[in-house]
Design a protein around this motif. Structure first.
Motif, PDB file in Angstrom:
ATOM      1  N   ALA A  41       0.839  -1.203   0.000  1.00 50.65           N
ATOM      2  CA  ALA A  41       0.000   0.000   0.000  1.00 50.65           C
ATOM      3  C   ALA A  41       0.872   1.250   0.000  1.00 50.65           C
ATOM      4  O   ALA A  41       0.619   2.213  -0.727  1.00 50.65           O
ATOM      5  N   GLN A  42       1.928   1.203   0.823  1.00 53.03           N
ATOM      6  CA  GLN A  42       2.852   2.348   0.939  1.00 53.03           C
ATOM      7  C   GLN A  42       3.495   2.636  -0.410  1.00 53.03           C
ATOM      8  O   GLN A  42       3.531   3.779  -0.878  1.00 53.03           O
ATOM      9  N   ARG A  43       3.945   1.510  -1.031  1.00 55.81           N
ATOM     10  CA  ARG A  43       4.641   1.687  -2.300  1.00 55.81           C
ATOM     11  C   ARG A  43       3.687   2.163  -3.396  1.00 55.81           C
ATOM     12  O   ARG A  43       3.996   3.073  -4.153  1.00 55.81           O
ATOM     13  N   LEU A  44       2.519   1.533  -3.489  1.00 53.01           N
ATOM     14  CA  LEU A  44       1.580   1.864  -4.566  1.00 53.01           C
ATOM     15  C   LEU A  44       1.100   3.316  -4.488  1.00 53.01           C
ATOM     16  O   LEU A  44       0.941   3.989  -5.488  1.00 53.01           O
ATOM     17  N   THR A  45       0.887   3.786  -3.235  1.00 52.40           N
ATOM     18  CA  THR A  45       0.300   5.127  -3.114  1.00 52.40           C
ATOM     19  C   THR A  45       1.361   6.209  -2.911  1.00 52.40           C
ATOM     20  O   THR A  45       1.050   7.400  -2.962  1.00 52.40           O
ATOM     21  N   GLY A  46       2.582   5.744  -2.612  1.00 56.15           N
ATOM     22  CA  GLY A  46       3.663   6.710  -2.415  1.00 56.15           C
ATOM     23  C   GLY A  46       3.517   7.483  -1.117  1.00 56.15           C
ATOM     24  O   GLY A  46       4.103   8.554  -0.945  1.00 56.15           O
ATOM     25  N   THR A  47       2.745   6.989  -0.178  1.00 54.96           N
ATOM     26  CA  THR A  47       2.571   7.667   1.115  1.00 54.96           C
ATOM     27  C   THR A  47       3.674   7.262   2.058  1.00 54.96           C
ATOM     28  O   THR A  47       4.373   6.262   1.847  1.00 54.96           O
ATOM     29  N   ASP A  48       3.812   8.043   3.174  1.00 64.10           N
ATOM     30  CA  ASP A  48       4.878   7.791   4.151  1.00 64.10           C
ATOM     31  C   ASP A  48       4.725   6.462   4.873  1.00 64.10           C
ATOM     32  O   ASP A  48       5.685   5.727   5.065  1.00 64.10           O
ATOM     33  N   SER A  49       3.496   6.198   5.285  1.00 69.93           N
ATOM     34  CA  SER A  49       3.293   4.988   6.100  1.00 69.93           C
ATOM     35  C   SER A  49       1.889   4.421   5.906  1.00 69.93           C
ATOM     36  O   SER A  49       0.984   5.085   5.394  1.00 69.93           O
ATOM     37  N   SER A  50       1.818   3.179   6.348  1.00 68.72           N
ATOM     38  CA  SER A  50       0.562   2.436   6.203  1.00 68.72           C
ATOM     39  C   SER A  50       0.417   1.529   7.428  1.00 68.72           C
ATOM     40  O   SER A  50       1.428   1.077   7.994  1.00 68.72           O
ATOM     41  N   ALA A  51      -0.795   1.273   7.842  1.00 70.48           N
ATOM     42  CA  ALA A  51      -1.014   0.400   9.022  1.00 70.48           C
ATOM     43  C   ALA A  51      -2.336  -0.367   8.912  1.00 70.48           C
ATOM     44  O   ALA A  51      -3.263   0.076   8.238  1.00 70.48           O
ATOM     45  N   ILE A  52      -2.358  -1.522   9.569  1.00 69.94           N
ATOM     46  CA  ILE A  52      -3.615  -2.301   9.648  1.00 69.94           C
ATOM     47  C   ILE A  52      -3.965  -2.439  11.122  1.00 69.94           C
ATOM     48  O   ILE A  52      -3.152  -2.928  11.917  1.00 69.94           O
ATOM     49  N   LEU A  53      -5.144  -1.969  11.454  1.00 67.82           N
ATOM     50  CA  LEU A  53      -5.642  -2.095  12.831  1.00 67.82           C
ATOM     51  C   LEU A  53      -6.708  -3.191  12.830  1.00 67.82           C
ATOM     52  O   LEU A  53      -7.598  -3.189  11.978  1.00 67.82           O
ATOM     53  N   LEU A  54      -6.584  -4.133  13.748  1.00 62.95           N
ATOM     54  CA  LEU A  54      -7.604  -5.186  13.829  1.00 62.95           C
ATOM     55  C   LEU A  54      -8.436  -5.004  15.105  1.00 62.95           C
ATOM     56  O   LEU A  54      -7.935  -4.527  16.135  1.00 62.95           O
TER      57      LEU A  54
END
Ligand SMILES: Nc1nc2c(ncn2[C@@H]2O[C@H](COP(=O)(O)OP(=O)(O)OP(=O)(O)O)[C@@H](O)[C@H]2O)c(=O)[nH]1
Length: 605
Positions: A41-54
């Protein structure tokens, strides 16, 4: 494609930041997959960070992240919680949003300015968590990146769902296996042996506990079926085989048999074997049968002892003469015979029910009507006073007729108020007959068959009691003495004297009415009670008696007639007489005067 919603003002400081203890949490492989998804997700969108909260129940935790590492603090969680809605969220500039601008993750490092999230939804709509994208630059995500976020959220949701399903299945399997293990341990622990028979291969496998039942160790028995039959007691082998065969042929639902098995030391134990064919060929031939074997030797010994005790009781109750019974009377007064022995056939000429009970009405119908009330009352009294029941009563039986019965029993009071008697009914007819005979012997003069002095005095006392109850009544007492009796003995012999006494008694008896009583007081002396007579009536009676004696002399065999005379003294009996002897004494004095007057006389006292 879901649309992005406005940020809701919601936070949940109370949620645990740890996965649940029994969680179907993703670990290892699944965790790595989620890490990979956040990196993608980080790579595809070029954003700084990505996280999954369960999210699961009251727990929520960051399962994977790429870029910045987000500490699991409640404040941080509240930051993530904003995204736990069922619709995607996009905050293009967090500083422009009053509810986010002061959050440490915004105001301080890493200084998040863009916040985008898409919910993780299960197929049934359950919220599983959220997929986040963050950036330090404020920006509006392009449509492609938004779609990318939504799709990655969809893939994540599906992975989480699968992983949880797998984890739940594994947990169920573990529970089942644990249950099975416990069951096996319980069966083994209870001393039950398990066997598994391969019908086609003629083999049978035994559990360790099965072998232990017979005293064998694990390796000491073969699996050959023919060996197993050698251990069955020779007397039991046929019915054991027949029972198995019946089950093989599906004539029975299961195989169940009790038989003896030879132990390693040569002794036999009784076992209960139960089993069932668990697989068959399509045409019904048995392939596999499993079952259990239990040592029931101790139980058989106890039940054999019980059987013998029951037989002893039954023998005793049927051999002991009479009827043994158990009678129960409830607190409401209803009674029933809960046990009657075989003696009921003789005692009441009745057949008991199969369970050895009988309806009380059947017994009551056999009891003499004059004794039934006494019988019923006697049980009532025994129950009320808790004292032994004891009664002599008459029964009227179809075959035996009138008979006497003697019953005795001890009462016991149960907690619910029921009284239970255990007792015995015996035949008292013969005893009663002998008693009556003895009674007669004790009260009758054997020569004349008149009441003796003792019996006469009893009647005299009863007559006085009657007078005292009703002073309008009357009674006269007579004393009679044969004249010159000694000379009869002297002249004709003692036997003729006896005949004279019998002759006089017979004439006397003929003169009496039903209510009158005559007795021999001794020697040639007699006494009479004339019921309802005054002295005049008594004098008339005395005259009739003298006349009958005069007209009916003694006729001894082979001899001429012997004339007899009698002197008679009469006295009235009064209610005021203190004792019965008083009236007797007065008549005796009158007799004395009659003798003195020349005999064959009547004197009134
Ligand atoms: N045969 C017979 N004689 C009896 C019996 N009991 C008493 N005697 C006799 O009866 C006789 C009574 O005699 P006594 O008392 O002198 O009286 P008695 O000869 O009748 O004279 P009085 O009464 O004065 O007229 C005695 O000889 C007794 O032995 C008996 O059961 N059988």
């Amino acid at each position: 494609m879901p649309t992005f919603a406005k940020l809701d003002d919601a936070s949940d400081q109370d949620r645990s930041t740890e996965p649940p203890g029994n969680s179907t949490t993703l670990h290892t492989t699944a965790d790595r997959q989620l890490e990979r998804l956040t990196r993608t997700a980080q790579r595809l969108t070029g954003t700084d960070s990505s996280a999954i909260l369960l999210v699961e129940g009251d727990h929520q935790w960051i399962a994977a992240s790429a870029g910045h590492v987000f500490p699991d603090t409640p404040r941080t969680l509240s930051f993530f919680y904003h995204a736990l809605q069922r619709t995607p969220i996009l905050v293009e500039d967090t500083l422009a949003d009053p509810r986010m601008r002061h959050h440490p993750l915004v105001a301080q490092a890493p200084g998040i300015r863009m916040y985008a999230a898409s919910p993780l939804l299960a197929e049934d709509g359950t919220l599983l968590g959220a997929f986040y994208l963050f950036d330090h630059r404020p920006q509006a995500l392009c449509a492609m990146h938004r779609t990318c976020l939504d799709e990655l959220a969809g893939v994540t949701a599906s992975a989480v769902q699968q992983s949880r399903a797998l984890a739940s299945m594994t947990a169920r399997n573990t529970t089942l296996m644990e249950k099975e293990r416990r069951m096996l341990l319980a069966i083994e622990g209870s001393g039950t042996g398990i066997w598994d028979r391969n019908v086609a291969a003629d083999e049978i496998h035994y559990s360790r506990s099965w072998k232990a039942l017979l005293g064998y160790r694990e390796h000491e028995l073969t699996n050959r079926l023919m060996d197993s039959y050698l251990r069955v007691h020779p007397d039991d082998i046929d019915y054991v085989r027949a029972t198995i065969q019946a089950h093989f042929e599906q004539k029975t639902e299961s195989y169940e048999v009790e038989h003896r098995l030879r132990c390693k030391d040569g002794s036999y134990i009784w076992v209960s074997s139960r089993g069932k064919v668990v697989s068959r060929t399509p045409d019904g031939k048995p392939l596999r049968m499993v079952g259990t074997t239990q040592d029931i030797t101790a139980m058989r010994t106890i039940s054999e002892r019980l059987r013998q005790s029951a037989k002893l009781l039954s023998d005793l109750s049927s051999e002991v003469p009479g009827l043994m019974f158990q009678r129960q009377q409830r607190a409401d007064g209803t009674a029933h015979y809960s046990y009657v022995s075989a003696g009921i056939a003789d005692m009441y000429e009745l057949d008991p029910e199969e369970d050895n009970t009988i309806a009380p009405e059947a017994i009551h119908a056999r009891i003499h009507p004059d004794d039934l009330q006494t019988y019923l009352t006697s049980f009532e009294t025994s129950a009320t006073q808790q004292k032994p029941w004891q009664l002599e009563y008459r029964v009227m039986l179809p075959r035996q007729g009138l008979r006497w019965r003697y019953g005795h029993a001890r009462p016991q009071r149960l907690e619910d108020g029921t009284t239970v008697w255990h007792g015995l009914i015996t035949d008292a007819t013969e005893r009663k007959r002998i008693e009556t005979q003895w009674q007669a012997l004790a009260t009758t003069d054997s020569l004349t068959q008149l009441p003796n002095r003792h019996a006469f005095m009893t009647s005299l006392a009863a007559e006085l009691a009657r007078l005292q109850r009703d002073s309008t009544r009357m009674a006269a007492v007579l004393m009679l003495d044969l004249d010159y009796f000694k000379s009869i003995n002297d002249r004709w012999g003692h036997a003729t004297g006896d005949a004279a006494l019998r002759h006089f008694a017979s004439l006397l008896r003929r003169q009496l009415r039903q209510a009158d009583v005559a007795g021999r007081m001794g020697g040639e002396e007699f006494a009479v009670i004339l019921h309802g007579a005054d002295t005049a009536a008594a004098a008339a009676f005395a005259r009739r008696l003298q006349e009958s004696l005069e007209t009916t002399p003694l006729q001894p065999e082979g001899q001429g007639p012997i004339a007899l005379t009698v002197s008679i003294g009469i006295a009235a009996m009064y209610a005021s007489d203190g004792t019965p002897e008083l009236a007797l004494s007065r008549s005796d004095q009158a007799l004395y005067r009659a003798k003195a007057a020349g005999r064959n006389c009547i004197e009134i006292g």
